[in-house]
Design a protein around this motif. Structure first.
Motif, short mmCIF file in Angstrom:
data_model
loop_
_atom_site.label_atom_id
_atom_site.label_comp_id
_atom_site.label_asym_id
_atom_site.label_seq_id
_atom_site.Cartn_x
_atom_site.Cartn_y
_atom_site.Cartn_z
N ARG A 53 0.84 -1.21 0.00
CA ARG A 53 0.00 0.00 0.00
C ARG A 53 0.87 1.25 0.00
NH1 ARG A 53 -1.20 3.45 3.91
NH2 ARG A 53 -0.16 2.21 5.49
N GLN A 57 1.52 3.58 -3.31
CA GLN A 57 0.93 4.92 -3.26
C GLN A 57 2.02 5.98 -3.38
OE1 GLN A 57 -3.29 4.05 -1.08
NE2 GLN A 57 -1.76 5.01 0.18
N LYS A 123 -4.69 5.56 -3.31
CA LYS A 123 -4.51 7.00 -3.10
C LYS A 123 -3.18 7.47 -3.71
CE LYS A 123 -7.03 7.44 1.28
NZ LYS A 123 -7.42 6.11 1.76
N SER A 126 -2.05 14.02 -1.44
CA SER A 126 -3.02 15.11 -1.54
C SER A 126 -2.47 16.35 -2.24
CB SER A 126 -3.45 15.50 -0.12
OG SER A 126 -2.31 15.68 0.71
N ALA A 149 8.90 16.23 1.26
CA ALA A 149 9.20 14.85 0.82
C ALA A 149 10.52 14.38 1.43
CB ALA A 149 9.25 14.77 -0.70
N ASN A 152 10.21 13.57 5.09
CA ASN A 152 9.47 12.32 5.26
C ASN A 152 10.33 11.10 4.84
OD1 ASN A 152 7.68 10.37 3.34
ND2 ASN A 152 6.60 10.79 5.24
N GLY A 216 0.50 13.55 6.47
CA GLY A 216 -0.61 12.68 6.88
C GLY A 216 -1.38 13.26 8.03
N SER A 222 -4.25 8.63 12.85
CA SER A 222 -3.47 7.91 11.85
C SER A 222 -3.54 6.40 12.13
CB SER A 222 -2.00 8.40 11.92
OG SER A 222 -1.15 7.50 11.27
N ASN A 224 -2.59 3.78 10.60
CA ASN A 224 -1.51 2.86 10.21
C ASN A 224 -0.20 3.06 10.98
OD1 ASN A 224 -2.91 1.58 7.87
ND2 ASN A 224 -2.90 3.69 7.11
N LYS A 234 7.96 3.00 9.33
CA LYS A 234 8.03 4.42 9.67
C LYS A 234 8.89 4.55 10.93
CE LYS A 234 4.04 6.85 9.31
NZ LYS A 234 2.58 7.16 9.21
N ASN A 238 3.69 10.96 12.08
CA ASN A 238 3.32 12.05 11.17
C ASN A 238 3.57 13.42 11.83
OD1 ASN A 238 2.42 9.86 9.73
ND2 ASN A 238 0.25 10.42 9.75
#
Ligand code: BYC
Length: 334
Positions: A53, A57, A123, A126, A149, A152, A216, A222, A224, A234, A238
């Protein structure tokens, strides 16, 4: 006969169960040692699913993310800017391809992953549902979107799944060039005419909130994060990454002579971080569920590009088939 068949099945089940138990043990040890899980290792179905996922994504985001900036290639203000922008947009395509390859090692074909995007099931970030209205927006995308980016993705270079972590290393190096080119576009505008400075300010006004939402939803919303952190996918939550990003961009904005239009943004001596205002999470939900300013346009464009590229995929597949036939022993070289 029936008894032998039934006992064969029972034997196979027991063997699978044994393999699952020892596989789980090995997997747990890899995670406990902070080691890498590789495609040939046994992994829990949930781990495989959440990585497929996230990685797919992420790939979709890179591919859809080409659109807002590609839209400016023909309107870049100089040949040098055009060449730089073309290189950046090509890099994003490359990122998408490494990530689809990494996702495929988890057992789902690229065709199926792409179908999930085109059907609207999967997804993508956004942020790419916002338009790039002016040349300054190209600068704001580079500085803030690629900047978010990087914040993250640098921790994802240490993600537990080997192919994902390795793809992140190169991607982060390229993102770093992207962020600098964005900052430099804004620097020139901010030090240009009053109209240019105004254009740069308006661009960052538009992108500040949506860039912070890239990390996110807030941690308590959150679903996940907890499991992804337990699996070392992770490394930070977030909200932790969002805070890091804010702390990084405030002094950078000051260096540009620009500011963020957030009345709650101020240094908090006690926390050693910047406080910032509540983001518009109802807007985020609306954009993620398909109602952002450009969702429809982005998907329409992607579907059209996919259809128009069908002949390239067919030609590439025919080429691979031909190469394979020719490498068979005794094949005639045409
Ligand atoms: N937009 O439980 P959560 C680039 C979804 S491209 C849309 O916190 P997770 C670039 C989330 O998927 C860089 N959806 O999820 C390219 C989940 O829904 P599902 C893109 C979002 O996975 C071209 C639900 O909300 N970067 O740099 O633990 C030009 C609940 O969230 C968003 C990546 O993809 C969002 N912003 O954490 C320029 C990074 N946020 O899937 C630049 C890799 C959340 O359960 N991904 N959702 O239906 C990640 O690090 C994580 O997946 C996220 C979300 C931090 C994004």
């Amino acid at each position: 006969m029936t008894t032998t068949f039934a006992s064969d099945i029972t034997g196979q089940r027991a063997a699978h169960l044994d393999a699952d138990v020892s596989g789980q043990k090995h997997f747990d040890q890899l995670i406990a040692d902070d080691s890498r899980v590789e495609p040939t290792d046994w992994m829990p179905e949930g781990y495989r699913k959440t990585l497929t996922r996230q990685v797919s994504q992420h790939a979709h985001s890179e591919i859809i993310g080409m659109q807002p900036e590609a839209n400016w290639i023909s309107r870049a203000p100089s040949l040098k800017r055009k060449a730089i922008l073309i290189a950046k947009v090509q890099d994003e395509a490359g990122h998408g391809l490494y990530l689809y390859s990494a996702a495929e090692t988890l057992g789902t074909d690229r065709e199926e992953l792409v179908e999930q995007l085109l059907s609207g099931k999967a997804k993508y970030s956004s942020i790419f549902n916002y338009p790039a209205r002016t040349w300054a927006d190209v600068g704001a995308i580079g500085w803030l979107v690629d900047g978010a980016a990087i914040a993250n993705q640098v921790p994802l270079c240490r993600a537990s799944y080997g192919p994902y972590a390795r793809s992140m290393v190169r991607i982060c190096k390229e993102e770093s060039f992207h962020q600098r080119q964005g900052w430099e576009i804004l620097y020139e505008l901010a030090n240009g005419t009053p109209e240019q400075k105004q254009m740069a300010q308006e661009a960052i006004n538009r992108f500040y909130g949506p860039a912070l939402q890239m990390f996110g939803p807030p941690d308590d919303e959150s679903p996940n994060s907890r499991q992804s952190m337990a699996w070392n996918i992770k490394r930070f939550s977030n909200d932790e990454l969002r805070q890091r990003f804010v702390d990084m961009i405030v002094p950078q904005a000051e260096a540009l002579g620009l500011h963020f239009e957030d009345p709650d943004l101020k240094w908090n001596e006690e926390r050693g971080h910047y406080d910032f205002g509540e983001l518009d999470w109802s807007e985020f939900k609306s954009v993620v569920s398909g109602n952002g300013p450009c969702n429809e346009q982005r998907m329409k464009h992607r579907r059209q590009a996919h259809e128009e590229g069908a002949w390239v995929r067919e030609a590439a597949a025919a080429y691979v088939r031909r190469q394979a036939e020719q490498s068979e022993p005794g094949a005639l070289i045409a």
